[in-house]
Design an enzyme around this catalytic site. Structure first.
Site, mmCIF file in Angstrom:
data_model
loop_
_atom_site.group_PDB
_atom_site.id
_atom_site.type_symbol
_atom_site.label_atom_id
_atom_site.label_comp_id
_atom_site.label_asym_id
_atom_site.label_seq_id
_atom_site.Cartn_x
_atom_site.Cartn_y
_atom_site.Cartn_z
ATOM 1 N N ARG A 91 0.882 -0.898 -0.085
ATOM 2 C CA ARG A 91 0.014 -0.167 -0.119
ATOM 3 C C ARG A 91 0.872 1.157 -0.082
ATOM 4 O O ARG A 91 0.305 2.369 0.303
ATOM 5 C CB ARG A 91 -0.868 -0.034 1.191
ATOM 6 C CG ARG A 91 -1.793 -1.158 1.187
ATOM 7 C CD ARG A 91 -2.904 -0.989 2.408
ATOM 8 N NE ARG A 91 -3.086 -2.044 2.843
ATOM 9 C CZ ARG A 91 -3.944 -2.470 4.119
ATOM 10 N NH1 ARG A 91 -4.160 -1.332 4.668
ATOM 11 N NH2 ARG A 91 -4.223 -3.648 4.323
ATOM 12 N N VAL A 93 3.543 1.869 1.994
ATOM 13 C CA VAL A 93 4.207 1.966 3.395
ATOM 14 C C VAL A 93 5.809 2.133 3.124
ATOM 15 O O VAL A 93 6.471 3.266 3.706
ATOM 16 C CB VAL A 93 3.880 0.976 4.321
ATOM 17 C CG1 VAL A 93 4.839 1.447 5.618
ATOM 18 C CG2 VAL A 93 2.395 1.265 4.717
ATOM 19 N N TYR A 123 14.317 -2.894 -3.964
ATOM 20 C CA TYR A 123 15.147 -1.560 -3.836
ATOM 21 C C TYR A 123 15.414 -0.904 -5.190
ATOM 22 O O TYR A 123 16.119 0.376 -5.060
ATOM 23 C CB TYR A 123 16.372 -1.817 -2.949
ATOM 24 C CG TYR A 123 15.868 -1.954 -1.679
ATOM 25 C CD1 TYR A 123 15.264 -1.120 -0.703
ATOM 26 C CD2 TYR A 123 15.875 -3.315 -1.194
ATOM 27 C CE1 TYR A 123 15.161 -1.533 0.537
ATOM 28 C CE2 TYR A 123 15.444 -3.796 0.315
ATOM 29 C CZ TYR A 123 15.096 -2.798 0.854
ATOM 30 O OH TYR A 123 14.905 -3.255 2.197
ATOM 31 N N PHE A 405 24.609 -6.599 7.583
ATOM 32 C CA PHE A 405 24.180 -5.792 8.708
ATOM 33 C C PHE A 405 22.617 -5.538 8.504
ATOM 34 O O PHE A 405 21.975 -5.743 7.499
ATOM 35 C CB PHE A 405 25.018 -4.504 8.594
ATOM 36 C CG PHE A 405 25.028 -3.802 7.389
ATOM 37 C CD1 PHE A 405 24.106 -3.029 6.853
ATOM 38 C CD2 PHE A 405 26.250 -3.920 6.400
ATOM 39 C CE1 PHE A 405 23.978 -2.345 5.729
ATOM 40 C CE2 PHE A 405 26.150 -3.351 5.170
ATOM 41 C CZ PHE A 405 25.033 -2.433 4.788
HETATM 42 C C1 LIG Z 1 9.582 -5.728 1.398
HETATM 43 C C2 LIG Z 1 8.536 -4.961 2.084
HETATM 44 C C3 LIG Z 1 9.214 -3.981 3.012
HETATM 45 C C4 LIG Z 1 7.711 -4.106 1.116
HETATM 46 O O1 LIG Z 1 6.883 -3.027 1.558
HETATM 47 P P1 LIG Z 1 5.551 -2.589 1.111
HETATM 48 O O2 LIG Z 1 4.934 -1.403 1.875
HETATM 49 O O3 LIG Z 1 4.420 -3.544 0.683
HETATM 50 O O4 LIG Z 1 6.201 -1.796 -0.109
HETATM 51 P P2 LIG Z 1 5.339 -0.947 -1.087
HETATM 52 O O5 LIG Z 1 3.855 -1.079 -1.036
HETATM 53 O O6 LIG Z 1 6.115 0.487 -0.853
HETATM 54 O O7 LIG Z 1 5.893 -1.336 -2.529
HETATM 55 C C5 LIG Z 1 6.475 -0.390 -3.283
HETATM 56 C C6 LIG Z 1 6.453 -0.949 -4.943
HETATM 57 O O8 LIG Z 1 7.524 -2.343 -4.611
HETATM 58 C C7 LIG Z 1 6.754 -3.533 -4.829
HETATM 59 N N1 LIG Z 1 7.312 -4.158 -4.107
HETATM 60 C C8 LIG Z 1 7.612 -4.052 -2.656
HETATM 61 N N2 LIG Z 1 7.943 -5.363 -1.735
HETATM 62 C C9 LIG Z 1 8.280 -6.059 -3.152
HETATM 63 C C10 LIG Z 1 8.763 -7.644 -3.237
HETATM 64 N N3 LIG Z 1 9.169 -8.242 -1.963
HETATM 65 N N4 LIG Z 1 8.670 -8.199 -4.309
HETATM 66 C C11 LIG Z 1 8.316 -7.581 -5.371
HETATM 67 N N5 LIG Z 1 7.878 -6.252 -5.431
HETATM 68 C C12 LIG Z 1 8.053 -5.616 -4.258
HETATM 69 C C13 LIG Z 1 5.418 -3.186 -4.834
HETATM 70 O O9 LIG Z 1 4.571 -4.053 -5.674
HETATM 71 C C14 LIG Z 1 5.098 -1.958 -5.340
HETATM 72 O O10 LIG Z 1 5.054 -1.937 -6.657
HETATM 73 P P3 LIG Z 1 4.078 -0.974 -7.481
HETATM 74 O O11 LIG Z 1 4.158 0.407 -7.005
HETATM 75 O O12 LIG Z 1 4.473 -1.182 -8.848
HETATM 76 O O13 LIG Z 1 2.839 -1.479 -7.079
HETATM 77 C C15 LIG Z 1 7.498 -5.758 2.878
HETATM 78 O O14 LIG Z 1 7.031 -6.674 1.970
HETATM 79 C C16 LIG Z 1 7.996 -6.539 3.969
HETATM 80 O O15 LIG Z 1 8.332 -6.179 4.978
HETATM 81 N N6 LIG Z 1 8.533 -7.724 3.587
HETATM 82 C C17 LIG Z 1 9.207 -8.798 4.540
HETATM 83 C C18 LIG Z 1 10.508 -8.238 5.208
HETATM 84 C C19 LIG Z 1 11.362 -7.719 4.295
HETATM 85 O O16 LIG Z 1 11.821 -8.364 3.105
HETATM 86 N N7 LIG Z 1 12.088 -6.859 4.430
HETATM 87 C C20 LIG Z 1 13.272 -6.061 3.562
HETATM 88 C C21 LIG Z 1 14.585 -6.239 4.315
HETATM 89 S S1 LIG Z 1 15.910 -5.947 3.328
#
Ligand SMILES: CC(C)(COP(=O)(O)OP(=O)(O)OC[C@H]1O[C@@H](n2cnc3c(N)ncnc32)[C@H](O)[C@@H]1OP(=O)(O)O)[C@@H](O)C(=O)NCCC(=O)NCCS
Length: 405
Positions: A91, A93, A123, A405
Site C-alpha cells: 500500500r 508504506v 530496492y 548488517f
Molecule cells: C519488502 C516490504 C518492506 C515491502 O513493503 P510494502 O509496504 O509492501 O512496499 P510498497 O507498498 O511501498 O511497494 C512499492 C512497490 O514495490 C513493490 N514491492 C515491494 N516489495 C516487493 C517484493 N518483496 N517483491 C516484489 N515487489 C515488491 C510493490 O509491488 C510496489 O510496486 P508498485 O508500486 O508497482 O505496485 C515488505 O513486503 C516486507 O516487510 N517484507 C518482508 C521483510 C523484508 O523483506 N524486508 C526487507 C528487508 S531488506
C-alpha cells in the site's frame, strides 16, 4: 491512505518500529539482547517508523557507517531492519519510509546508502543498484588441498571472544582500509554484534570460536567459525562453518584458511559472504571442489551523486560526462563531469546516459561500464566513451562486505 512516517522519538518507539521486521523473523518483537545491541549502534532517530492510527505498521533503520570506496572512505547509511507488517503490505508504506529515510540521509550529509536486500526486486525502484556479488563455498575437507605446498606461517591461537577485539580489530581495519565495500567497525560494533554468541544465532550449531594467527608477535589474520557436530553411523559428517576469515597479507590469508581446511574430525567446510576474487579460488588444487556459488551482494544508492563520486578516486587520467536520470531523488539528475578531481555539475555535452542505479553498480568497482552496456543499462552517446569510463572506474579488487548488517 496515509501513514505517519517519522523518526522514532524514543527507545520504546524504536522497538515498536523494529517489531515489523521481527514479525518476519517469527517473533513479535526483538529480544532484549537484540534490542540492546541495535540501540547501542543505531540511535532511535535513525529508525523511521510508519504508524497507522497510533499502531506501528512498518520500520526502516540506518547505521552510520564509514564505507571503503576505491581510494577512500565515505560516510554511508547502512540501511537495515526494514519491514512492513503483512496487514499493510503493498500500500506504499515502504515507499513512504524510503522517501523519509533518503531525505534524512541526505540531510545528515551521508552521500551514499547501502544495504543487503532480502529480495532483489525491492530496492531498484528507490535508486539502489546491484554493486557487488558474493560467493559461498561448501567443500569436502579431503578435497581441500592447495595447488602448491604450504609453508607454515605465524602461530595460531584460540582466543576467548571477550578477549578477541584487540587481536581481530587491527586485522579488520587493515583489510577494510583497502577493500571497497567494507565498513569500519567501532568497539561497540565488535562488542555487541561480532564477538557475541547468543544461543539464537547458533541455529543448533556449535559455539562461535575465534582463532588468531600471529606473525612476529602481532595479529596478521583471524577467523570466526563454528563446528557443527553430526554423525552418520559413527562417521563424522561435521561441518566447519566459517563466519568470517581474513588476513592482512596473502600468506596470512592462506595460513588462516589452511587452519580452517585442516580441522580433524570434520567432513566439510562451509563459508559465505566471500568476495568474487577470493584467493582460495587460485590457492585450491581443485577449485571446482569449492562449489563456489554466487549471488547478489550489496546494493548501493548514491544519495548525493556529486559528493559520492568525489569521495572515490579514478584509475585513469581525464574525465567523462554522464547524464544521470534519478526518478526518486531528482536532485541528482543532470550532467556530471566525473574523473580526476571528483565529480561536478557541467553543461558540457554528455558522453553517457544512465539511471542512478547504474552509478551504484559501478561505484565500488563491482561492475564495469562495459558490463552495464552489455546489459543495456547505459547509453553511449559518444564513441569511445564506454572504454574511457571503464578505465576511469577500474578497481583492482572486487568489493567485499563480509557481514550482513
Ligand atoms: C519488502 C516490504 C518492506 C515491502 O513493503 P510494502 O509496504 O509492501 O512496499 P510498497 O507498498 O511501498 O511497494 C512499492 C512497490 O514495490 C513493490 N514491492 C515491494 N516489495 C516487493 C517484493 N518483496 N517483491 C516484489 N515487489 C515488491 C510493490 O509491488 C510496489 O510496486 P508498485 O508500486 O508497482 O505496485 C515488505 O513486503 C516486507 O516487510 N517484507 C518482508 C521483510 C523484508 O523483506 N524486508 C526487507 C528487508 S531488506
Amino acid at each position: 491512505m496515509s501513514w505517519d512516517v517519522r523518526p522514532c522519538a524514543s527507545a520504546k518507539e524504536q522497538r515498536e518500529a523494529m517489531s515489523a521486521i521481527w514479525h518476519y523473523f517469527g517473533r513479535s518483537a526483538p529480544r532484549d539482547d537484540q534490542m540492546t545491541s541495535l540501540a547501542s549502534l543505531m540511535p532511535a532517530e535513525r529508525m523511521h517508523g510508519a504508524w497507522d492510527g497510533g499502531r506501528v505498521v512498518g520500520g526502516a533503520g540506518a547505521f552510520a557507517l564509514q564505507l571503503t570506496v576505491p581510494g577512500g572512505r565515505v560516510r554511508t547509511a547502512g540501511v537495515s531492519v526494514v519491514g512492513v507488517l503483512p496487514t499493510h503490505r503493498r500500500r506504499g508504506v515502504l515507499t513512504a519510509m524510503m522517501r523519509a529515510q533518503l531525505d534524512a540521509v541526505r540531510a545528515q550529509g551521508e552521500p551514499v546508502a547501502y544495504l543487503w536486500a532480502s529480495e532483489d526486486r525491492i530496492y531498484g525502484r528507490f535508486g539502489y543498484g546491484l554493486a557487488s556479488l558474493t560467493g559461498e563455498i561448501d567443500l569436502a575437507r579431503d578435497r581441500a588441498g592447495f595447488y602448491a605446498g604450504f609453508e607454515p606461517f605465524g602461530r595460531a591461537r584460540l582466543v576467548p571472544l571477550v578477549e578477541a577485539e584487540p587481536f581481530v580489530a587491527p586485522v579488520w581495519d587493515r583489510v577494510a582500509a583497502e577493500t571497497p565495500g567494507m565498513f569500519g567497525r567501532t568497539p561497540a560494533w565488535w562488542q555487541s554484534r561480532t564477538l557475541v554468541d547468543p544461543d539464537w544465532r547458533r541455529g543448533g550449531g556449535g559455539e562461535l570460536q575465534c582463532v588468531v594467527l600471529e606473525a612476529d608477535g602481532s595479529p596478521a589474520a583471524y577467523a570466526l567459525y563454528r563446528i557443527n557436530l553430526t554423525f552418520d553411523r559413527g562417521v563424522s559428517t561435521s561441518t566447519v562453518v566459517v563466519v568470517e576469515a581474513m588476513g592482512d597479507s596473502p600468506r596470512a590469508t592462506q595460513a588462516v584458511w589452511r587452519y580452517l581446511l585442516d580441522m580433524d574430525w570434520v567432513a566439510r567446510v562451509r563459508g559465505g559472504l566471500l568476495p568474487l576474487d577470493h584467493p582460495l579460488l587460485l590457492l585450491a588444487a581443485e577449485p571446482r571442489q569449492l562449489r563456489f556459488g554466487v549471488r547478489d551482494g550489496v546494493w548501493v544508492r548514491l544519495v548525493d551523486v556529486g559528493a559520492a563520486l568525489s569521495a572515490r578516486t579514478y584509475a585513469a587520467a581525464g574525465s567523462i560526462v554522464v547524464d544521470v536520470t534519478d526518478g526518486f531523488c531528482p536532485w541528482n539528475a543532470g550532467r556530471w563531469r566525473i574523473g580526476e578531481g571528483g565529480a561536478e555539475r557541467t553543461s558540457a555535452g554528455p558522453d553517457l546516459r544512465c539511471d542512478v542505479t547504474a552509478l551504484g553498480a559501478v561505484y565500488l568497482g563491482g561492475f564495469t561500464w562495459a558490463q552495464l552496456a552489455r546489459a543495456l543499462r547505459v547509453e553511449e552517446l559518444r564513441p569511445g566513451a564506454l572504454a574511457r569510463a571503464t578505465a576511469l572506474f577500474r578497481s583492482d579488487r572486487a568489493p567485499w562486505c563480509p557481514e550482513i548488517f
